[in-house]
Design a protein around this motif. Structure first.
Motif, PDB file in Angstrom:
ATOM      1  N   LEU A   1      -0.875  -1.408 -12.784  1.00  0.00           N
ATOM      2  CA  LEU A   1       0.518  -1.680 -12.439  1.00  0.00           C
ATOM      3  C   LEU A   1       0.525  -2.737 -11.347  1.00  0.00           C
ATOM      4  O   LEU A   1      -0.196  -2.619 -10.358  1.00  0.00           O
ATOM      5  CB  LEU A   1       1.210  -0.414 -11.936  1.00  0.00           C
ATOM      6  CG  LEU A   1       1.281   0.721 -12.954  1.00  0.00           C
ATOM      7  CD1 LEU A   1       0.247   1.767 -12.625  1.00  0.00           C
ATOM      8  CD2 LEU A   1       2.650   1.325 -12.984  1.00  0.00           C
TER       9      LEU A   1
ATOM     10  N   THR B   1       3.766  -4.416  -9.823  1.00  0.00           N
ATOM     11  CA  THR B   1       5.208  -4.628  -9.816  1.00  0.00           C
ATOM     12  C   THR B   1       5.740  -4.604  -8.385  1.00  0.00           C
ATOM     13  O   THR B   1       5.004  -4.333  -7.444  1.00  0.00           O
ATOM     14  CB  THR B   1       5.929  -3.510 -10.611  1.00  0.00           C
ATOM     15  OG1 THR B   1       5.919  -2.301  -9.839  1.00  0.00           O
ATOM     16  CG2 THR B   1       5.273  -3.279 -11.964  1.00  0.00           C
TER      17      THR B   1
ATOM     18  N   SER C   1       8.280  -2.489  -7.841  1.00  0.00           N
ATOM     19  CA  SER C   1       9.124  -1.312  -8.011  1.00  0.00           C
ATOM     20  C   SER C   1       9.280  -0.509  -6.720  1.00  0.00           C
ATOM     21  O   SER C   1       8.332  -0.320  -5.967  1.00  0.00           O
ATOM     22  CB  SER C   1       8.542  -0.410  -9.101  1.00  0.00           C
ATOM     23  OG  SER C   1       9.394   0.690  -9.319  1.00  0.00           O
TER      24      SER C   1
ATOM     25  N   LEU D   1       7.202   4.477 -11.551  1.00  0.00           N
ATOM     26  CA  LEU D   1       7.237   4.152 -12.976  1.00  0.00           C
ATOM     27  C   LEU D   1       6.517   5.207 -13.807  1.00  0.00           C
ATOM     28  O   LEU D   1       6.799   5.354 -14.995  1.00  0.00           O
ATOM     29  CB  LEU D   1       6.588   2.780 -13.199  1.00  0.00           C
ATOM     30  CG  LEU D   1       7.240   1.631 -12.451  1.00  0.00           C
ATOM     31  CD1 LEU D   1       6.406   0.365 -12.574  1.00  0.00           C
ATOM     32  CD2 LEU D   1       8.660   1.401 -12.949  1.00  0.00           C
TER      33      LEU D   1
ATOM     34  N   SER E   1      -2.815   0.712  -8.881  1.00  0.00           N
ATOM     35  CA  SER E   1      -1.462   0.401  -8.465  1.00  0.00           C
ATOM     36  C   SER E   1      -1.517  -0.709  -7.424  1.00  0.00           C
ATOM     37  O   SER E   1      -1.813  -0.472  -6.257  1.00  0.00           O
ATOM     38  CB  SER E   1      -0.798   1.664  -7.890  1.00  0.00           C
ATOM     39  OG  SER E   1       0.502   1.384  -7.448  1.00  0.00           O
TER      40      SER E   1
ATOM     41  N   LYS F   1       7.526   0.249  -1.450  1.00  0.00           N
ATOM     42  CA  LYS F   1       7.154  -0.016  -2.832  1.00  0.00           C
ATOM     43  C   LYS F   1       6.430   1.212  -3.400  1.00  0.00           C
ATOM     44  O   LYS F   1       5.548   1.756  -2.750  1.00  0.00           O
ATOM     45  CB  LYS F   1       6.285  -1.266  -2.921  1.00  0.00           C
ATOM     46  CG  LYS F   1       7.072  -2.535  -2.619  1.00  0.00           C
ATOM     47  CD  LYS F   1       6.210  -3.759  -2.462  1.00  0.00           C
ATOM     48  CE  LYS F   1       5.561  -4.210  -3.727  1.00  0.00           C
ATOM     49  NZ  LYS F   1       4.795  -5.448  -3.548  1.00  0.00           N
TER      50      LYS F   1
ATOM     51  N   GLU G   1       4.975   2.710  -7.241  1.00  0.00           N
ATOM     52  CA  GLU G   1       4.792   2.611  -8.685  1.00  0.00           C
ATOM     53  C   GLU G   1       4.447   3.971  -9.300  1.00  0.00           C
ATOM     54  O   GLU G   1       4.727   4.202 -10.467  1.00  0.00           O
ATOM     55  CB  GLU G   1       3.678   1.611  -9.017  1.00  0.00           C
ATOM     56  CG  GLU G   1       4.038   0.200  -8.635  1.00  0.00           C
ATOM     57  CD  GLU G   1       2.923  -0.789  -8.875  1.00  0.00           C
ATOM     58  OE1 GLU G   1       3.235  -1.922  -9.284  1.00  0.00           O
ATOM     59  OE2 GLU G   1       1.746  -0.445  -8.650  1.00  0.00           O
TER      60      GLU G   1
END
Length: 168
Positions: free
Chosen positions: A44, A46, A48, A52, A66, A74, A76
């Protein structure tokens, strides 16, 4: 401010992804959970701010890296997944201050090991093929580069692995 993606936004992202997947015999999947269902190793990367994947989205023995836990806020991976996994970081102090170790709902206050601990043999790493593992670096790219180069050279010496041309 919340940005709503339009169909053309999604198509602009999916078209190059589909081309890359076709070129390398892969496929485009529609969600993080679909990726976790299809892969033994999940990466991952991202921005985010909401998890997720949770523990229920993964399989026993899966490894997750991650990369998006390199600054406060943040997230994930959900706390239940982080709690259940062997959690490895690159730097304990940074992870405790700004990285994965400050995830809301996490029952632990520190990672299980650093990558250095595992490479030096001072931590055994995965102790069961059914154990989830998570590597969540906070941003020491020189360490990632050194490890990647070492792994690449070892694979090259053993004649294993696949060369992927990401530019061609």
């Amino acid at each position: 401010m919340t940005r709503v993606l339009t169909r053309s936004d999604l198509e602009a992202v999916l078209e190059p992804a589909a081309c890359l997947a076709a070129r390398h015999g892969g496929r485009v999947l529609g969600s993080a959970r679909a990726v976790a269902d299809a892969a033994d190793v999940v990466l991952l990367a991202t921005w985010s701010r909401t998890p997720l994947l949770a523990l229920a989205d993964t399989r026993a023995g899966q490894h997750l890296t991650s990369l998006g836990t390199d600054e406060p806020g943040k997230r994930e991976l959900a706390a239940d997944l982080l709690d259940a996994a062997l959690l490895v970081v690159d730097d304990r102090e940074l992870a405790a201050r700004t990285g994965v170790s400050v995830a809301p709902g996490l029952s632990r206050t520190a990672a299980d090991a650093t990558l250095t601990d595992i490479l030096r043999g001072t931590h055994p790493g995965r102790t069961s093929g059914l154990q989830h593992t998570v590597y969540a670096p906070v941003g020491l790219p020189w360490q990632d580069l050194a490890l990647a180069w070492s792994a690449f050279r070892a694979a090259e010496r053993r004649g294993i692995g696949t060369t992927v041309d990401l530019l061609g």
